[in-house]
Design a protein around this motif. Structure first.
Motif, PDB file in Angstrom:
ATOM      1  N   HIS A  13       0.798  -1.222   0.000  1.00  7.67           N
ATOM      2  CA  HIS A  13       0.000   0.000   0.000  1.00  7.67           C
ATOM      3  C   HIS A  13       0.838   1.285   0.000  1.00  7.67           C
ATOM      4  CE1 HIS A  13      -3.530  -2.463   0.431  1.00  7.67           C
ATOM      5  NE2 HIS A  13      -3.055  -3.000   1.535  1.00  7.67           N
ATOM      6  N   ASP A  14       2.121   1.170   0.248  1.00  8.47           N
ATOM      7  CA  ASP A  14       2.999   2.326   0.153  1.00  8.47           C
ATOM      8  C   ASP A  14       4.148   1.967  -0.783  1.00  8.47           C
ATOM      9  OD1 ASP A  14       4.552   4.555   0.372  1.00  8.47           O
ATOM     10  OD2 ASP A  14       5.009   4.324   2.502  1.00  8.47           O
ATOM     11  N   THR A  15       4.044   2.424  -2.019  1.00 12.33           N
ATOM     12  CA  THR A  15       5.030   2.039  -3.037  1.00 12.33           C
ATOM     13  C   THR A  15       6.105   3.109  -3.235  1.00 12.33           C
ATOM     14  OG1 THR A  15       3.598   2.954  -4.771  1.00 12.33           O
ATOM     15  CG2 THR A  15       3.385   0.599  -4.283  1.00 12.33           C
ATOM     16  N   SER A  16       6.111   4.163  -2.416  1.00 12.21           N
ATOM     17  CA  SER A  16       7.050   5.267  -2.641  1.00 12.21           C
ATOM     18  C   SER A  16       8.500   4.806  -2.579  1.00 12.21           C
ATOM     19  CB  SER A  16       6.803   6.385  -1.623  1.00 12.21           C
ATOM     20  OG  SER A  16       6.918   5.892  -0.288  1.00 12.21           O
ATOM     21  N   SER A  80      -0.170  -3.800  -9.667  1.00 10.02           N
ATOM     22  CA  SER A  80      -0.262  -2.836  -8.571  1.00 10.02           C
ATOM     23  C   SER A  80      -1.100  -1.620  -8.966  1.00 10.02           C
ATOM     24  CB  SER A  80       1.135  -2.364  -8.165  1.00 10.02           C
ATOM     25  OG  SER A  80       1.061  -1.227  -7.333  1.00 10.02           O
ATOM     26  N   ASP A  82      -1.424   1.087  -7.283  1.00  8.47           N
ATOM     27  CA  ASP A  82      -0.651   2.288  -6.952  1.00  8.47           C
ATOM     28  C   ASP A  82       0.358   2.602  -8.043  1.00  8.47           C
ATOM     29  OD1 ASP A  82      -2.057   2.538  -4.625  1.00  8.47           O
ATOM     30  OD2 ASP A  82      -0.453   1.877  -3.306  1.00  8.47           O
ATOM     31  N   ALA A  85      -1.542   4.056 -10.975  1.00  2.96           N
ATOM     32  CA  ALA A  85      -1.946   5.436 -10.708  1.00  2.96           C
ATOM     33  C   ALA A  85      -0.769   6.383 -10.930  1.00  2.96           C
ATOM     34  CB  ALA A  85      -2.483   5.569  -9.282  1.00  2.96           C
ATOM     35  N   GLU A  86       0.414   6.003 -10.450  1.00  5.95           N
ATOM     36  CA  GLU A  86       1.608   6.824 -10.653  1.00  5.95           C
ATOM     37  C   GLU A  86       1.967   6.889 -12.139  1.00  5.95           C
ATOM     38  OE1 GLU A  86       5.045   9.152  -9.825  1.00  5.95           O
ATOM     39  OE2 GLU A  86       3.227   8.708  -8.655  1.00  5.95           O
TER      40      GLU A  86
END
Length: 266
Positions: A13-16, A80, A82, A85-86
């Motif tokens: 949930h946090d792919t940063s 993914s 995320d 979305a990025e």
């Protein structure tokens, strides 16, 4: 960032942190060379249609779009949400018309014979069912379409630590848990030929990690090995101290072997 999470990035949930690390890895000159060669051999031409499977947040997909041009069609698929979305955000900023979709490599959301070219990079190593993904690639390729795959031999991970037995134990543990296919280049050419692909070519590069990326990555896999009981706390301290000493002198030399497979669909 833990590589084993790439087996199920839809659950991260946090792919940063992954974005930062992948951007650093993308800067490695030897990998860039393989990517250029993949575009040259992979049938990427203006006006063509290409699918990037396991596209992540679109680093290479944007380059494909630049080469295909506005008269072509570029699509990207990743498991993914995320990452997708990025990727869409970056495509919008670049004013690139790319069809990004959340999807599974074993069940691609496209009709048969949709693309002139299909490519994937560092994706198959995380799949249990490689043959199913290859069959899907073949399905969505047009007859005579081109396939390009870039994958590592994960077992070739190494760093210039003096204690080679300790290095081997740590790397072998990471190889066992981080990927599903630790020696994928070995059987891949046979698998491609077996399902009907022709004109199979192989190119290789040995990637040299940037100092900071190499030090950070290899220190982290030492932690994984210690947490799993593969090495002791004393051995972990030795491992990390040795890496820090190398990093302080800009002497980290960490490498991994990468392979490019290109082929033609029947």
């Amino acid at each position: 960032m833990e590589l084993r999470h790439f087996k199920a990035m839809n659950k991260v949930h946090d792919t940063s942190g992954y974005v930062t690390a992948l951007e650093a890895f993308d800067s490695i000159p030897q990998l860039r060379e393989l990517k250029v060669l993949a575009r040259q051999r992979g049938g990427i031409v203006p006006g063509g249609s290409v699918l990037d499977i396991g596209c992540g947040f679109g680093l290479e997909t944007l380059r494909l779009a630049n080469e295909i041009g506005p008269s072509g069609m570029v699509s990207g698929v990743d498991i993914s949400p995320d990452f997708i979305a990025e990727a869409r955000s970056r495509a919008e900023q670049a004013e690139a018309a790319i069809d990004y979709r959340v999807g599974d490599a074993h069940d691609l959301p496209f009709a048969a014979a949709s693309f002139d070219s299909v490519r994937a990079e560092r994706m198959l190593i995380y799949l249990k069912d490689v043959s199913g993904a290859l069959a899907e690639m073949k399905r969505v390729l047009k007859p005579g379409g081109r396939l390009a795959l870039i994958e590592p031999d994960f077992s070739t991970n190494t760093i210039n630590i003096g204690n080679r037995r300790l290095m081997r134990r740590i790397v072998d543990h990471e190889t066992a848990v981080a990927v599903e296919q630790s020696w994928l280049p070995g059987p891949l050419a046979v698998a491609l030929s077996g399902i009907g692909f022709n004109d199979i070519e192989i190119a290789t590069r040995v990637l040299i990690f940037p100092q900071e990326l190499g030090a950070t990555y290899f220190k982290s896999i030492g932690v994984h090995a210690q947490e799993a009981g593969v090495i002791s706390g004393v051995e972990l301290t030795e491992w990390q101290d040795d890496i820090d000493r190398l990093r302080d002198k800009d002497q980290v030399f960490a490498t991994i072997g990468y392979f490019l497979f290109t082929a033609t669909a029947p």
